[in-house]
Design a protein around this motif. Structure first.
Motif, mmCIF file in Angstrom:
data_model
loop_
_atom_site.group_PDB
_atom_site.id
_atom_site.type_symbol
_atom_site.label_atom_id
_atom_site.label_comp_id
_atom_site.label_asym_id
_atom_site.label_seq_id
_atom_site.Cartn_x
_atom_site.Cartn_y
_atom_site.Cartn_z
ATOM 1 N N ALA A 197 10.974 9.935 23.452
ATOM 2 C CA ALA A 197 10.865 10.055 24.909
ATOM 3 C C ALA A 197 10.671 8.673 25.532
ATOM 4 C CB ALA A 197 9.704 10.968 25.283
ATOM 5 N N PHE A 198 9.930 7.790 24.848
ATOM 6 C CA PHE A 198 9.744 6.427 25.345
ATOM 7 C C PHE A 198 11.054 5.643 25.276
ATOM 8 C CE2 PHE A 198 5.442 7.704 24.463
ATOM 9 C CZ PHE A 198 4.716 7.120 25.492
ATOM 10 N N VAL A 199 11.828 5.879 24.208
ATOM 11 C CA VAL A 199 13.123 5.207 24.070
ATOM 12 C C VAL A 199 14.048 5.636 25.213
ATOM 13 C CG1 VAL A 199 15.101 4.813 22.576
ATOM 14 C CG2 VAL A 199 12.847 5.172 21.560
ATOM 15 N N MET A 200 14.096 6.947 25.450
ATOM 16 C CA MET A 200 14.934 7.490 26.523
ATOM 17 C C MET A 200 14.494 6.927 27.874
ATOM 18 S SD MET A 200 17.411 9.756 26.301
ATOM 19 C CE MET A 200 18.217 10.824 25.145
ATOM 20 N N GLY A 201 13.194 6.933 28.100
ATOM 21 C CA GLY A 201 12.653 6.420 29.363
ATOM 22 C C GLY A 201 12.997 4.944 29.545
ATOM 23 N N GLY A 202 12.780 4.167 28.486
ATOM 24 C CA GLY A 202 13.087 2.741 28.536
ATOM 25 C C GLY A 202 14.563 2.480 28.753
ATOM 26 N N GLY A 203 15.408 3.387 28.262
ATOM 27 C CA GLY A 203 16.852 3.213 28.399
ATOM 28 C C GLY A 203 17.372 3.644 29.758
ATOM 29 N N VAL A 204 16.776 4.692 30.301
ATOM 30 C CA VAL A 204 17.274 5.253 31.564
ATOM 31 C C VAL A 204 17.006 4.298 32.735
ATOM 32 C CG1 VAL A 204 16.774 7.063 33.253
ATOM 33 C CG2 VAL A 204 17.316 7.692 30.897
ATOM 34 N N ILE A 205 15.881 3.586 32.698
ATOM 35 C CA ILE A 205 15.502 2.754 33.855
ATOM 36 C C ILE A 205 16.516 1.628 34.149
ATOM 37 C CG2 ILE A 205 13.719 1.213 34.808
ATOM 38 C CD1 ILE A 205 11.684 3.068 33.245
ATOM 39 N N MET A 219 7.128 0.005 20.929
ATOM 40 C CA MET A 219 8.402 -0.459 20.366
ATOM 41 C C MET A 219 9.549 0.430 20.844
ATOM 42 S SD MET A 219 7.621 -3.131 18.893
ATOM 43 C CE MET A 219 8.810 -3.771 17.723
ATOM 44 N N GLY A 220 9.254 1.716 21.010
ATOM 45 C CA GLY A 220 10.252 2.646 21.530
ATOM 46 C C GLY A 220 10.668 2.260 22.941
ATOM 47 N N LEU A 221 9.673 1.929 23.753
ATOM 48 C CA LEU A 221 9.929 1.548 25.141
ATOM 49 C C LEU A 221 10.726 0.236 25.200
ATOM 50 C CD1 LEU A 221 9.130 2.827 27.836
ATOM 51 C CD2 LEU A 221 7.141 1.334 27.901
ATOM 52 N N LEU A 222 10.329 -0.738 24.363
ATOM 53 C CA LEU A 222 11.024 -2.028 24.310
ATOM 54 C C LEU A 222 12.456 -1.860 23.831
ATOM 55 C CD1 LEU A 222 8.444 -4.536 22.755
ATOM 56 C CD2 LEU A 222 9.593 -4.719 24.964
ATOM 57 N N GLY A 223 12.605 -1.154 22.707
ATOM 58 C CA GLY A 223 13.940 -0.915 22.152
ATOM 59 C C GLY A 223 14.793 -0.134 23.135
ATOM 60 N N GLY A 224 14.176 0.856 23.782
ATOM 61 C CA GLY A 224 14.887 1.650 24.780
ATOM 62 C C GLY A 224 15.361 0.770 25.930
#
Lengths: 141, 137
Positions: free
Chosen positions: B43-51, A7-12
């Protein structure tokens, strides 16, 4: 993968895409502290409509999602003096540093900006130290 | 049109913050809590956002924004005193409450009295910032 990480990756990805739209369409860096702070200290009144529109989306959409699907609590501390101190530090700090997690973090790191990387190292370092001291040593938060 | 795209970006940003768990202060403090029960979600949020954003920067090279104007230009990068002092102050506040400016607004409808108090204090801090900045010049 752990559900929260996914969810972090998706939200990110959604956060990064929103910043990409703001850059490619409006030609602006999507930094939360800058967009908000420019209205507060009047330095950004030149494009106040764009800023307010962005803030409206940011406030209203999570409200609607929470209403429809129920929300998770923010779990913020009940210690009001700590909250006030934290808010003041975040408000002053992000404006002096010219950016926060979105501006320096997402938008800065993605273009390998030296300032973005340095800022991110320092706010994560200071945040980590703060949690260690106030949680594990003092037991306040 | 500019306002419409701004609403769209703000809306997606808010939804992303909610979905990623960044409006949950315990997840943010869990990321910062390296000596406790460390939570790597941020860290996953940051990674997902940076890409997507890195792709956007790459695409912007040699082009102009779709709605007119110019892309931002950046001067000589300087990691000055204000950047470091400000970031340290921000980090302290972020650690104490687990909220940064985006999530503070995104969670205002369900964050209760604590969330409202934080937002008011943050806005007050932003109002005071030019005075503090002048002292650091």
């Amino acid at each position: 993968m752990n559900q929260d990480w996914l969810m972090g990756l998706l939200g990110g990805g959604l956060i990064g895409t929103s910043a990409a739209i703001f850059l490619l369409a409006n030609g602006k860096v999507m930094g939360a502290s800058g967009l908000i702070g420019g209205l507060v200290d009047k330095s950004g009144l030149g494009n106040w409509q764009e800023r307010l529109a962005w803030i409206a989306g940011l406030v209203i959409v999570p409200a609607i999602i929470t209403m429809l699907y129920g929300g998770k609590p923010t779990n913020i501390t009940g210690n009001i003096p700590v909250i006030i101190a934290a808010g003041l530090f975040v408000g002053i700090g992000t404006r002096i540093a010219n950016g926060c997690t979105s501006g320096h973090g997402i938008c800065g790191i993605s273009r390998m900006s030296l300032r973005g990387i340095v800022a991110t190292v320092f706010y994560i370092g200071a945040g980590g130290l703060t949690v260690v001291i106030f949680k594990h040593v003092l037991g306040i938060i | 049109m500019r306002n419409l795209m701004a609403i769209l970006a703000g809306s997606m940003f808010g939804a992303g913050l909610l979905i990623s768990g960044m409006t949950n202060t315990l997840k943010v403090q869990g990321w910062l809590d390296v000596f406790g029960n460390w939570d790597p979600t941020l860290a996953f949020v940051m990674g997902g956002g940076v890409i997507p954003m890195a792709l956007a920067w790459a695409y912007s090279k040699g082009r102009k924004p779709a709605l007119g104007g110019e892309f931002p230009t950046f001067g000589k990068p300087e990691a000055d005193k204000k950047l470091i002092i400000g970031s340290v102050m921000f980090g302290i506040g972020w650690g104490l409450a687990g909220l940064c400016p985006g999530p503070a607004l995104a969670s205002i409808s369900f964050g209760g009295i604590g969330g409202v108090t934080f937002l008011v204090a943050m806005l007050a801090g932003m109002l005071l910032a030019p005075m503090v900045r002048a002292k650091l010049d």
